[in-house]
Write a protein that holds these residues in place. Sequence first.
Motif, mmCIF file in Angstrom:
data_model
loop_
_atom_site.group_PDB
_atom_site.id
_atom_site.type_symbol
_atom_site.label_atom_id
_atom_site.label_comp_id
_atom_site.label_asym_id
_atom_site.label_seq_id
_atom_site.Cartn_x
_atom_site.Cartn_y
_atom_site.Cartn_z
ATOM 1 N N THR A 87 0.467 -0.987 0.036
ATOM 2 C CA THR A 87 0.127 -0.147 0.439
ATOM 3 C C THR A 87 0.904 1.015 0.125
ATOM 4 O O THR A 87 1.615 1.299 0.640
ATOM 5 C CB THR A 87 -1.206 -0.358 1.246
ATOM 6 N N TYR A 88 0.479 2.085 -0.908
ATOM 7 C CA TYR A 88 0.918 2.929 -1.582
ATOM 8 C C TYR A 88 0.582 4.164 0.235
ATOM 9 O O TYR A 88 -0.787 4.779 0.179
ATOM 10 C CB TYR A 88 0.875 3.840 -2.048
ATOM 11 N N MET A 89 1.639 4.657 1.425
ATOM 12 C CA MET A 89 0.710 5.924 2.527
ATOM 13 C C MET A 89 1.515 6.985 2.083
ATOM 14 O O MET A 89 0.933 7.118 2.071
ATOM 15 C CB MET A 89 2.286 5.582 3.144
ATOM 16 N N GLY A 90 2.295 7.471 1.255
ATOM 17 C CA GLY A 90 2.353 9.189 1.377
ATOM 18 C C GLY A 90 4.263 9.548 0.651
ATOM 19 O O GLY A 90 5.040 8.754 0.265
ATOM 20 N N LEU A 91 4.210 10.385 1.080
ATOM 21 C CA LEU A 91 5.415 11.458 0.945
ATOM 22 C C LEU A 91 5.915 11.722 2.086
ATOM 23 O O LEU A 91 4.975 12.241 2.500
ATOM 24 C CB LEU A 91 5.211 12.422 -0.129
ATOM 25 N N THR A 92 7.022 11.669 2.146
ATOM 26 C CA THR A 92 7.754 12.809 3.621
ATOM 27 C C THR A 92 8.990 12.922 3.415
ATOM 28 O O THR A 92 10.235 12.918 2.588
ATOM 29 C CB THR A 92 7.635 11.322 4.608
ATOM 30 N N SER A 93 9.594 13.974 4.346
ATOM 31 C CA SER A 93 10.045 14.810 4.721
ATOM 32 C C SER A 93 11.806 14.074 5.154
ATOM 33 O O SER A 93 12.575 14.154 4.569
ATOM 34 C CB SER A 93 10.531 16.241 4.750
ATOM 35 N N MET A 94 11.113 13.032 5.406
ATOM 36 C CA MET A 94 11.671 12.249 6.592
ATOM 37 C C MET A 94 12.999 10.900 5.960
ATOM 38 O O MET A 94 11.736 10.736 5.151
ATOM 39 C CB MET A 94 11.299 11.937 7.501
ATOM 40 N N SER A 95 13.350 10.893 5.357
ATOM 41 C CA SER A 95 14.524 9.177 4.722
ATOM 42 C C SER A 95 14.256 9.164 5.529
ATOM 43 O O SER A 95 14.036 8.941 6.842
ATOM 44 C CB SER A 95 16.069 10.111 4.843
#
Length: 192
Positions: A87-95
Motif C-alpha cells: 500500500t502506498y502511504m504517502g510522501l515524507t520529508s524524512m529519509s
Amino acid sequence: MGAVALTCASADQDTKARRPAAFQTLYNSAHRVEVASTTFGPGLPGVRAYHSSVRVDDIEYSFSIQGVTQAIPWFSHSCYANKPMVTYMGLTSMSGEEMLAYLVTFFQRGSYDLLRKNCNSFADCALFCLLDLRLDPRCRGLEKIGHAADQKAGIVQVITDGGYRPNPLSDNFDVEKVVRHVNRVKADRGFR
C-alpha cells in the motif's frame, strides 16, 4: 489477505501542534513510503498473523531477531507462501536513514519477541515516525490475543511446546511509549 488501511495518529497533544513530515514535502525533497503486509499460518476467525515492513524510496526496512534490516523492497516477505499486499502511504520529508536514527535504539538486535516486539511493532512505529500514521490494528490482532493469553496462563508456550519463550529484552517495550517518544523528539527537532 487483510487490508493495510491506516489510522491517523494521536500520540498526544503535540501531534496536533506539530506539522507532520508528510506535509513538509511541498518545498522540500520527498521520500515515497509504502507498507507491505503478508498473511501467514493459520488464524482464528477474523484474525490472521501478518508480517509487515516499510519501504522508503528503494529500501525495505524490517525488524527480526537480527534487529532492523535493510534490503531490496519486500525481500523480507519472500519466505512466505502468500504475496505481500503493498500500500502506498504517502510522501515524507524524512529519509529512511533519519527514521532509522529515531527508532534503532528501540529495535536492537536480539530484542525481537514474536508476540510483544516484532515486525509489526516496528512497522507501526516507522509509519508514525515517517507520516504520523499507524499500522492497521488488524495486522497486530493475533499477536495481541496471543500475548494476552500467554501473559495470563502461558498458553502460547504450552501450545508451541516451549517453542515460544518471552524474550526478557522485550519486557519493558511498549509501542505507545515509543510513539510518544518519537512524537516529542520530532517536535524538538523541528518537524512542526
